[in-house]
Design an enzyme around this catalytic site. Structure first.
Site, PDB file in Angstrom:
ATOM      1  CB  SER A 106      -0.963   0.008   1.192  1.00 39.33           C
ATOM      2  OG  SER A 106      -0.268  -0.095   2.410  1.00 39.33           O
ATOM      3  CG  HIS A 153      -1.361   4.399   3.636  1.00 41.56           C
ATOM      4  ND1 HIS A 153      -2.664   4.152   4.003  1.00 41.56           N
ATOM      5  CD2 HIS A 153      -0.810   3.184   3.350  1.00 41.56           C
ATOM      6  CE1 HIS A 153      -2.895   2.849   3.937  1.00 41.56           C
ATOM      7  NE2 HIS A 153      -1.788   2.245   3.549  1.00 41.56           N
TER       8      HIS A 153
END
Length: 233
Positions: free
Chosen positions: A145, A191
Site C-alpha cells: 500500500s 501511506h
C-alpha cells in the site's frame, strides 16, 4: 494549427491507447501474487487449511523474515525495507492492494513509461518503510500500500502535467485517505511516506533528463542515508 511548443524532456498530453503494453504493472502484480501463494502454502503446511488465516491474517515464515520491523532493522535486517512491499496479511489484503495497483498503474505506465513506473514504485515503497521506521518503530507492517499510494500521487502529477482527466487520481486519493483513517490496522505513516515520495518521483520524470536524474538521485541518496542512519540512532 496549434503553436504550442513542448519544453525539452516533456511529453505531449496523451491518453493510454487501449492496447498499450504494461509489463511493469503485470510483473509487480505477478510477484505479489506469487509471494502470497507461497505464504499461503507455508501457512497451510504449518497450521492446516484454515480459510481465516489464508484470507485475513495468517503469518508465514516469509512474513517473519520479511515484514517491516523497526527493531529488526536495528539489528541490521535492512532487506525488510524492501521485502515488506511484496508481503500481505492474507489474500483479501493482497486483492485490495492489487486492484488499487492495477487501477493506478494501468494509466500511469503509458503516461510515464515502464522504467519510471518501476522507479516510482520502489522509491515510494522505500519511503513508506522509512516513514514506518521513524514514526511507528515498534509496529509490524507489510503490504504494497505504501508503494501503491506513491502511484496515486504520481498519477495525479502526471495527469496535471499532461493535462489528462483528473477523476481517477482524485477518486483513488480520496478513497486512500478515507480508508487510511477509517479502517483499523492501516499504516498512516506508510501511506503518507509513499504519497510524498511518489509525487517527488513523478515530478522528476516530467523534467529534462539532467534535472530528472539529479532529483531522483538526490531522493534515493536521502532515503539511503536515512536507512543507514537508523543503525546509529
Amino acid at each position: 494549427m496549434s503553436n504550442d511548443q513542448l519544453t525539452p524532456g516533456t511529453t505531449a498530453p496523451q491518453a493510454a491507447p487501449p492496447g498499450a503494453r504494461r509489463p511493469v504493472m503485470r510483473a509487480l502484480i505477478a510477484v505479489n501474487v506469487l509471494v502470497a501463494v507461497a505464504a499461503s502454502v507455508m501457512i497451510t503446511i504449518a497450521d492446516g487449511f484454515d480459510p481465516g488465516l489464508i484470507l485475513l491474517d495468517g503469518v508465514s515464515p516469509l512474513h517473519e523474515w520479511g515484514e517491516m520491523s523497526g527493531e529488526a532493522v536495528d539489528g541490521g535486517e535492512y532487506w525488510r525495507l524492501f521485502t515488506t512491499l511484496f508481503l500481505h496479511y492474507g489474500l483479501l489484503h493482497l486483492f485490495a492492494n492489487m486492484v488499487l495497483l492495477w487501477l493506478a498503474a494501468r494509466r500511469l505506465e503509458p503516461a510515464l513509461g515502464s522504467v519510471p513506473l518501476l522507479v516510482t514504485y520502489v522509491l515510494s515503497g522505500f519511503g513508506a518503510s522509512l516513514a514506518v521506521y521513524y514514526t511507528a518503530h515498534g509496529s509490524l507492517t507489510a503490504g504494497a500500500s505504501g508503494a501503491v499510494f506513491g502511484l496515486f500521487s504520481a498519477l495525479l502529477v502526471a495527469c496535471l502535467k499532461q493535462r489528462l482527466d483528473l477523476w481517477l487520481p482524485a477518486i483513488l486519493l480520496a478513497f486512500g485517505v478515507v480508508t487510511t483513517f477509517v479502517l483499523p490496522g492501516m499504516s498512516v505513516a506508510a501511506h503518507a511516506g509513499g504519497l510524498l515520495i511518489g509525487a517527488v518521483a513523478a515530478l522528476a520524470h516530467t523534467y529534462a533528463a539532467g534535472l530528472r536524474t539529479a532529483i531522483l538521485t538526490t531522493t534515493a541518496v536521502i532515503l539511503v542515508v536515512l536507512a543507514v542512519a537508523a543503525r546509529f540512532l
